[in-house]
Each structure stands twice: as C-alpha cells, then as structure tokens.
Enzyme design. Structure first.
Site, PDB file in Angstrom:
ATOM      1  CD  GLU A 158      -2.939  -0.792   2.342  1.00 38.18           C
ATOM      2  OE1 GLU A 158      -2.501  -0.533   3.466  1.00 38.18           O
ATOM      3  OE2 GLU A 158      -4.142  -0.858   2.052  1.00 38.18           O
ATOM      4  CB  CYS A 205     -18.209  15.021  22.684  1.00 33.86           C
ATOM      5  SG  CYS A 205     -18.935  15.422  21.096  1.00 33.86           S
ATOM      6  CG  HIS A 236     -13.849  16.285  21.081  1.00 34.87           C
ATOM      7  ND1 HIS A 236     -13.908  15.037  21.650  1.00 34.87           N
ATOM      8  CD2 HIS A 236     -14.889  16.358  20.217  1.00 34.87           C
ATOM      9  CE1 HIS A 236     -14.937  14.377  21.140  1.00 34.87           C
ATOM     10  NE2 HIS A 236     -15.540  15.158  20.266  1.00 34.87           N
ATOM     11  CD  GLU A 282     -10.898  15.187  23.669  1.00 35.33           C
ATOM     12  OE1 GLU A 282     -11.451  16.092  24.326  1.00 35.33           O
ATOM     13  OE2 GLU A 282     -11.521  14.375  22.952  1.00 35.33           O
TER      14      GLU A 282
END
Ligand code: GLN
Length: 540
Positions: free
Chosen positions: A150, A382, A508, A510
């Site tokens: 890949e 959230c 969020h 974080e």
C-alpha cells in the site's frame, strides 16, 4: 529554501513513528527552526473520520475541521505547530483528487497512471504543506511499514523528491526494531538490515537509523548496523524505551541526533536547548508529589489508542498539579452488568469521553449518576456531556425516558437532538460540525474559574446537541449553561451547581492540551479530583 525529512518505519508497526517525528520536530524547534509535520497514510479512506475507533484509534480534529490521524495529536503536543487539513494526506485523498482532475479533463489525451500522476499528486501535497509559511523543515511521516504494497506510491514519491530537491535538502530517517532475543541473550540486527535493504530496493538509502530497542546498543553493534545498512557509524541512534514519552526528545538530543540532522541538511540555527521542556514537563512528570485515580468510562476501552488525547490531557492535568494520574479504564457496558459501585467505588474523578452509537450508553448514564449522587468530580466530553444531560433530565428533572434522538428516535423528551444544520446531511464523510468554534463563558462559574476569560475557542466533532427547549427546566434543577456558541446560541458547556466539580462540554478540549500548558478544564478537573481524593475518598 524548505528542506525535507522523511520518516519511514520498518520491521513491525507500532514502533512509535509518530512520537519519533514529533520529537524530531521538537528538537528542530528548540534550534529556532520553523517546522511543520505531515502524516501520509496509505489507506483508501479519504480521512479516518468514517472509521470505527477499533479500526483506527482516535480521530484527531484540527482547528480547520479536518478529521485526521492521531499522530497529529503527538505533533501538536510536542511542538508549537497548529496542524490542519494539509498535514494529513491519505491514499484516498490523493486518488480522489486525481480522479476529480481526470473527470474535469485536466489530463485529456493522457493515460492516468500511478507514476507519474499519483506520485506527482503526492509530491504536490508534501510541497504544499510547507509552502508560503516560511517553513525551514517539513517533517513527513510515512504511515505503514516498509515492504507493504500500500505505501509503495508514497515511497516512490519521496524517492523522486530527493532527486528533485538535491541530496543536501532531503533526509531519510528509518525507524526500525532491534529485538532482544532472550533465549540467545542477544540483540539482533538482521531485521533492521533487511528493512533497510528493502528500502534500497526501491531506491531509497536511509541516512539515519533510529533503532527501537529494550537494551542499549553497544558500539560494536552500532558499527555492525552501520556497515550492513550502508550508513555512517554516527548515524545509528538508539531509541530505547523510556518511562515517559515526553523524554524522547531529550534522549535523542543526548545522542546528538539534532546536531547530525542540522549538519546533514546544512541548516543554520541557534540552539535554545530543552531546558524549558525538562523543567516544565519532564521533571514534574517524573517526580509527582500527589496522586489521584480517575476513571475513564468509555466504549472502546480495551483499545489503547481510542482515547489517546484524553489520556494525554489527563496526564497534563497531573503535570500541572504535580500529581501522578492513575487512569482506571472502565468499559461502559460493564457498568450495565456489574453496577457503578463495583467499578467506580473509590475513584477520585470520573470522565466520560465522546463516542457514537447506542452500545454502552446506559452504562455511561449510570457513571454520571454515580458521580452526581456521590459528589465525585465529573467531566463529560461530547457524548459524555450529552449523557450527563440525559441523566439529569431523567433522574433530577423527572423527565421520564429522556434521551438523545441518536439513541431513541421516539423519546418523549429529546434532551439531546440533531443539530439544525445536520438535518439536510446525507453523506457521512466530513459532514459533522467540525473544527474550531468560539464559545462565550458565563462569569462566576467553575467553568470561568478554569478558563479565566470570557471567550475561548475549542474543537468540535458532533451531529447532536443540547436541546435548548429544556434549558430552563434543567437550570431550575441546578444544571446551568456556562458556555454558548454566540452566533447560533448553541449550548457548549453545562455545569452542575452545588457539586464539587461537574462539567460537561460539547467540544473536545483534549485536542488542545499540551504537556507544558494543560487545557484549563482538564487542569481543574484533575485538581478537583486530587482534592476529592485527599478528603479520604468517601464522599459526603
Ligand atoms: N454521537 C454524538 C454526536 O454526534 C457525540 C459525538 C462525540 O462524542 N464526538 O453528537
């Protein structure tokens, strides 16, 4: 002129290429250089936003609303860069763009091929991330392991880029594994030799090797690796396991990696050293004087990477408060089976993170109730904020069967409902409310005590929101709104009055926390948890 560092990985995955790239970024920034870091991912999804956390781990959200690989979180935590959509490129994104051009007729007459069309597109995206911003060095991490089918087009593109830019302007760093074989009592170099050989087969000569190892590499072993891998002896660096990931830049600097990079790329710079980082991050992280235990109640708990930024932000809260934070990972479905007391009894704080889908929701709601009723500091992020709202509506406001319409379309009390702008959305990829939005903070609240300013910017990733129809009923019972998105009056933060520390936010936080500057809500949540623990754990 912008210079380029490519970081590839060999032998096995999960060697910590992201942390290595971020650490190199940190070292170059400490030399006064302007950098950016980019991640190339070989999968065909356009971005990881549509992937299950079990498949991919955390989806990291940038200011500009891109859903990206979690390595970008490491880049932002270790350095001062603010990443964006150009910092994460996937095979899917590359093909998407080439196929769009083909349909538009841009290649009329030509056969569109991997080389040169796909590789050109990859090279363009690498050059684009450094363009026009005065970037000295672009650090580019290639996802996957050398030898994978890949990632071949990416490797071919970086091979070409070195030809194009000239040797002194491009550096190839290979992160590899030197395993210790217990039965033989020896470190083994063969996997590294083969991995470097595999790179050479496709025309890439590694300039520097970072060898992940459990034990120190002797001089003799380094010489052997250098000889077989065709690199200078002083180009073999050891990347030993460290106690704390934030020590990695220091460990690499102590071996002179920064000097070697600067020399090979002919960079002009002045070393400011890592003194600040050592004082503000490493020392407090390694010598905490307090301790606290915080439960994270999630639904992807067995996967180390699913809540990466949350775990890191809690550690930052520890650093900011001089404490070690023991994270107790609790699978929310288990709360439904075994009850809250059994799994959460004795913890000092409870955090419920984000997530999607019905599984585990009732367990999260129980965790909220346990925190609320026992005066344990609570932080809902959230989905965690949405669960807190649902719990409060049901058990305090008496709104029976209150729920989010995400989980129960026919709930009599949709305390959480679909965002207005989401009603027309039909495509799943990249269509949530994403990225940075302003939030106005209400004074005289714990939320304000944390932020200490009236307007903040945080990053979002959601489709559902607090239903403002219930705002007054909730406020009457004590759950007040302390943060709103001013333009649309969306509820972004709620706080429970009369509780030691109970805050839920729709965004969020974080994603914006750093080891040397903890995000304020995390800092205060950890502080409150320490305080709660010091009162003996048993709540009044
Ligand atoms: N599933 C919820 C929503 O879409 C929460 C999302 C999240 O936690 N990131 O609004």
């Amino acid at each position: 002129m912008t210079k380029y560092i490519f970081i590839t990985g060999g032998v096995v995955s999960s060697l910590g290429k992201g942390i290595a790239s971020a650490s190199i970024g940190k070292l170059l920034e400490s030399k006064g250089l302007k950098i950016t870091i980019q991640k190339l991912d070989p999968y065909i999804n356009v971005d990881p936003g549509t992937m299950n956390p079990f498949q991919h781990g955390e989806v990291y959200v940038t200011d500009d609303g891109a859903e990206t690989d979690l390595d970008l979180g490491h880049y932002e935590r270790f350095t001062s860069i603010v990443t964006g959509k150009d910092n994460n490129v996937t095979t899917g994104k590359i093909y998407n763009s080439v196929i769009t051009k083909e349909r538009r007729g841009d290649y009329l007459g030509g056969t569109v091929q991997v080389v040169p069309h796909i590789t050109n597109e990859i090279k363009d995206s690498i050059k684009r991330v450094g363009r026009g911003k005065g970037i000295d060095v672009v650090i580019c991490e290639i996802g996957g392991t050398v030898g994978d089918i890949e990632s071949l087009p990416f490797l071919e593109a970086i091979r070409q880029l070195r030809l194009e830019k000239g040797r002194g302007n491009v550096l190839n760093i290979h992160l590899t594994l030197v395993p210790y074989i217990r039965a033989a009592g020896e470190l083994k170099t063969k996997p590294t030799q083969h991995s470097v050989q595999k790179l050479r087969e496709i025309g890439i000569q590694a300039d520097l090797l970072l060898c992940r190892t459990e034990k120190s590499l002797s001089k003799k072993l380094k010489e052997k690796i250098a000889l077989f891998c065709n690199v200078d002896e002083d180009a073999v660096f050891e990347a030993k396991d460290v106690k704390d990931i934030y020590e990695v830049p220091l460990m690499l600097k102590q071996q002179g990696l920064d000097k070697k990079i600067v020399k090979l790329l002919g960079l002009h710079c002045r070393d400011k050293g890592l003194k600040d980082w050592v004082e503000k991050v490493i020392k407090p992280a390694l010598n905490p004087s307090k301790h606290t235990t915080i439960a994270v109640v999630g639904k992807y708990i067995e996967l180390q990477d699913a809540y990466k930024s949350i775990y890191e932000a809690l550690r930052h809260g520890g650093i900011a408060n001089n404490a070690s934070v023991d994270i107790k990972k609790v699978e929310s479905e288990n709360l439904e089976k075994y009850g809250a007391e059994k799994l959460l009894g004795g913890v000092d704080g409870i955090l419920v993170p984000g997530g999607f889908g019905t599984r585990g929701i009732e367990g999260k709601v129980r965790a909220v109730r346990f925190a609320r009723e026992n005066n344990i500091p609570f932080f809902g992020i959230c989905l965690g904020m949405q669960c807190a709202t649902i719990e409060f509506a049901r058990n305090v406001c008496g709104l029976d069967r209150a729920n989010s319409t995400e989980f129960d379309k026919n709930t009599p009390h949709p305390a959480i409902s679909l965002l207005e702008e989401q009603r027309r959305v039909t495509q799943m990829g990249g269509t949530m409310r994403l990225g940075k939005f302003p939030c106005r903070i209400r004074k005289n609240t714990k939320t304000y005590e944390a932020y200490k300013k009236p307007l903040v910017y945080e990053r979002h990733r959601h489709r559902y929101e607090f239903n403002s129809k219930y705002q007054d009923a909730m406020a009457k019972c004590g759950l007040i709104v302390t943060g709103v998105f001013p333009k649309a009056r969306l509820v972004e933060i709620v706080e429970l009055q009369g509780h030691p520390w109970f805050i839920g936010c729709q965004f969020h936080p974080e994603f914006k926390s750093k080891p040397d500057s903890c995000q304020p809500l995390f800092r205060e949540f950890v502080r409150a948890s320490i305080e709660s623990g010091s009162k003996g754990g048993k709540r009044q």
